[in-house]
Design a protein around this motif. Structure first.
Motif, short mmCIF file in Angstrom:
data_model
loop_
_atom_site.label_atom_id
_atom_site.label_comp_id
_atom_site.label_asym_id
_atom_site.label_seq_id
_atom_site.Cartn_x
_atom_site.Cartn_y
_atom_site.Cartn_z
N PHE A 126 0.83 -1.21 0.00
CA PHE A 126 0.00 0.00 0.00
C PHE A 126 0.87 1.26 0.00
O PHE A 126 0.64 2.20 -0.77
CB PHE A 126 -0.92 0.00 1.22
CG PHE A 126 -1.64 1.29 1.43
CD1 PHE A 126 -2.80 1.58 0.73
CD2 PHE A 126 -1.15 2.24 2.31
CE1 PHE A 126 -3.46 2.79 0.91
CE2 PHE A 126 -1.80 3.45 2.50
CZ PHE A 126 -2.96 3.72 1.80
N LYS A 128 3.93 1.66 -0.89
CA LYS A 128 4.76 1.81 -2.10
C LYS A 128 3.89 2.19 -3.30
O LYS A 128 4.22 3.13 -4.03
CB LYS A 128 5.48 0.49 -2.37
CG LYS A 128 6.41 0.53 -3.57
CD LYS A 128 7.71 1.22 -3.22
CE LYS A 128 8.74 1.09 -4.33
NZ LYS A 128 8.39 1.87 -5.52
N VAL A 129 2.81 1.48 -3.48
CA VAL A 129 2.01 1.68 -4.70
C VAL A 129 1.13 2.92 -4.60
O VAL A 129 1.11 3.75 -5.51
CB VAL A 129 1.13 0.45 -4.98
CG1 VAL A 129 0.20 0.71 -6.17
CG2 VAL A 129 2.00 -0.77 -5.26
N PHE A 135 11.48 2.78 -0.59
CA PHE A 135 11.72 1.74 0.41
C PHE A 135 12.38 2.32 1.66
O PHE A 135 12.11 1.86 2.78
CB PHE A 135 12.58 0.62 -0.18
CG PHE A 135 11.85 -0.21 -1.19
CD1 PHE A 135 10.60 -0.74 -0.90
CD2 PHE A 135 12.40 -0.47 -2.44
CE1 PHE A 135 9.90 -1.50 -1.84
CE2 PHE A 135 11.71 -1.24 -3.38
CZ PHE A 135 10.46 -1.74 -3.08
N TYR A 153 7.69 -6.15 -0.09
CA TYR A 153 7.01 -5.61 -1.26
C TYR A 153 7.03 -6.62 -2.41
O TYR A 153 6.02 -6.87 -3.05
CB TYR A 153 7.68 -4.31 -1.69
CG TYR A 153 7.09 -3.73 -2.95
CD1 TYR A 153 5.83 -3.13 -2.94
CD2 TYR A 153 7.76 -3.80 -4.16
CE1 TYR A 153 5.28 -2.62 -4.09
CE2 TYR A 153 7.21 -3.29 -5.31
CZ TYR A 153 5.97 -2.70 -5.27
OH TYR A 153 5.41 -2.20 -6.41
N LEU A 157 3.72 -8.17 -3.84
CA LEU A 157 3.29 -7.87 -5.21
C LEU A 157 3.12 -9.15 -6.03
O LEU A 157 2.18 -9.27 -6.82
CB LEU A 157 4.32 -6.95 -5.88
CG LEU A 157 3.76 -6.00 -6.93
CD1 LEU A 157 2.79 -5.01 -6.32
CD2 LEU A 157 4.87 -5.26 -7.65
N MET B 1 11.68 -7.22 -10.15
CA MET B 1 11.66 -5.80 -9.83
C MET B 1 12.97 -5.40 -9.22
O MET B 1 13.53 -6.10 -8.42
CB MET B 1 10.52 -5.52 -8.84
CG MET B 1 10.22 -4.07 -8.71
SD MET B 1 9.65 -3.70 -7.05
CE MET B 1 11.13 -3.93 -6.11
N ASN B 4 13.69 0.98 -6.72
CA ASN B 4 12.41 1.64 -6.51
C ASN B 4 11.62 1.83 -7.80
O ASN B 4 10.59 2.48 -7.82
CB ASN B 4 12.63 3.00 -5.85
CG ASN B 4 12.97 2.86 -4.38
OD1 ASN B 4 12.40 2.00 -3.71
ND2 ASN B 4 13.89 3.66 -3.91
N PHE B 9 2.97 -3.94 -13.64
CA PHE B 9 1.86 -4.33 -12.77
C PHE B 9 1.61 -3.25 -11.72
O PHE B 9 0.47 -2.89 -11.44
CB PHE B 9 2.18 -5.67 -12.10
CG PHE B 9 1.10 -6.15 -11.19
CD1 PHE B 9 -0.15 -6.49 -11.67
CD2 PHE B 9 1.33 -6.26 -9.82
CE1 PHE B 9 -1.16 -6.93 -10.83
CE2 PHE B 9 0.33 -6.70 -8.97
CZ PHE B 9 -0.92 -7.04 -9.48
N GLU B 10 2.69 -2.74 -11.17
CA GLU B 10 2.55 -1.68 -10.17
C GLU B 10 1.91 -0.44 -10.78
O GLU B 10 1.04 0.20 -10.19
CB GLU B 10 3.92 -1.32 -9.59
CG GLU B 10 3.83 -0.23 -8.52
CD GLU B 10 5.19 0.20 -7.99
OE1 GLU B 10 6.06 -0.68 -7.84
OE2 GLU B 10 5.37 1.39 -7.72
N LEU B 13 -1.71 -0.94 -11.03
CA LEU B 13 -2.36 -0.80 -9.74
C LEU B 13 -2.56 0.67 -9.37
O LEU B 13 -3.57 1.06 -8.79
CB LEU B 13 -1.53 -1.47 -8.65
CG LEU B 13 -1.45 -2.99 -8.65
CD1 LEU B 13 -0.49 -3.46 -7.56
CD2 LEU B 13 -2.82 -3.62 -8.46
N ARG B 14 -1.56 1.47 -9.74
CA ARG B 14 -1.59 2.88 -9.38
C ARG B 14 -2.73 3.64 -10.05
O ARG B 14 -3.06 4.75 -9.63
CB ARG B 14 -0.29 3.56 -9.81
CG ARG B 14 0.89 3.32 -8.91
CD ARG B 14 2.12 3.93 -9.55
NE ARG B 14 3.35 3.52 -8.91
CZ ARG B 14 3.94 4.22 -7.94
NH1 ARG B 14 3.38 5.32 -7.52
NH2 ARG B 14 5.05 3.79 -7.40
#
Lengths: 168, 123
Positions: A126, A128-129, A135, A153, A157, B1, B4, B9-10, B13-14
């Motif tokens: 949550f 991070k996205v 991090f 994470y 994920l 991944m 940062n 996929f991320e 989601l965003r």
């Protein structure tokens, strides 16, 4: 309080952080009402230390920490509901006018899948996205190492991806 | 991944916009434009005052309310409001109202609320 050379009122602070704090509080709470109480408690605390906030370098991280602490405090106040997992909620998305989640992602499925993650992974994913923290920032907020944050994470994920593919 | 950097996929989601706080929450938190004396709270019956960073519990009013209703009757106040007066320019006071209770609050609940609020602000 001064931030970026401009005096900030509580209303400014609310406008800037309330959406993030509310979303985080929803993740850390069992109900919308509980989340609202947590956010309210946050702003009570922030209001009496606005001058100190001006000195904080990572203001966003700071207010999220206040939110997390308030969620802890709120939970321990109602001990009978406490089961040790702070991240007991999930992400809540805006609904479209029709009430259906917008394409291309099924947000209802994402919310559901998030609840399937272990709480410690759920919180990191949550942050991070949807809170766009690094991090290092997540590590500071949660009191863990950046490597642990990255690891949680990655696992979170992967699991989330698997759960969402399974739903299709 | 790695690091940062967000993956696809991320990024997908965003795309979802998180639900924001209800408008009523802003009212609860920000309805205290200065100056905001206790009587300006439309739903207030009981106040706790926090002045210059110190919590001063205005227990007289709440005790009076409790006494007047008796231990078995409903307390005449709901919700509880607190006034916060941080020592800072541009914000002389902040009013915070608890959510409307679904049912009349009895005196025991009221006492507990008071203790919770004191603990919350004082800790």
């Amino acid at each position: 309080m001064r931030h970026s050379g401009k005096t900030i009122t509580l209303a400014d602070l609310y406008e800037r952080y309330a959406p993030s704090l509310y979303a985080y509080a929803r993740l850390l709470s069992r109900s919308p009402a509980e989340a609202e109480d947590v956010v309210q408690s946050c702003f009570v605390r922030l209001a009496v230390q606005l001058d100190r906030l001006a000195e904080v370098e990572n203001q966003r991280g700071y207010v999220l920490t206040v939110c997390r602490n308030e969620a802890f405090r709120n939970r321990s106040r109602w001990r009978r509901w406490w089961d040790g997992d702070l991240a007991c909620g999930t992400v809540q998305f805006e609904e479209t006018e029709s009430g259906a989640p917008p394409e291309p992602e099924n947000h209802e499925a994402i919310s559901r899948a998030m609840t399937e993650l272990p709480p410690e992974q759920r919180e990191v994913v949550f942050l991070k996205v949807w809170q766009d923290l690094t991090f290092a920032e997540i590590a500071e907020l949660l009191g863990i190492s950046p490597n642990t944050a990255a690891s949680r994470y990655r696992y979170g994920l992967e699991k989330l991806k698997g759960l969402l593919e399974h739903e299709r | 991944m790695s690091g940062n950097a967000p993956d696809n996929f991320e990024q997908r989601l965003r795309r979802g916009r998180l639900a924001g706080p209800p408008a009523a929450l802003a009212d609860r938190i920000l309805s205290a434009a200065p100056p905001s004396p206790p009587h300006s709270c439309p739903r207030a019956g009981t106040w706790l005052a926090l002045a210059t960073g110190l919590v001063v519990a205005a227990t007289a009013a709440i005790n009076s309310a409790i006494d007047s209703s008796g231990p078995s009757g409903p307390a005449p106040v709901s919700p509880i409001c607190i006034a916060v007066q941080p020592p800072m320019p541009g914000l002389s006071s902040l009013m915070v109202c608890r959510p409307q209770a679904p049912a009349p609050v009895d005196w025991k609940t009221l006492q507990k609320e008071r203790h919770d609020l004191e603990a919350m602000i004082g800790s």
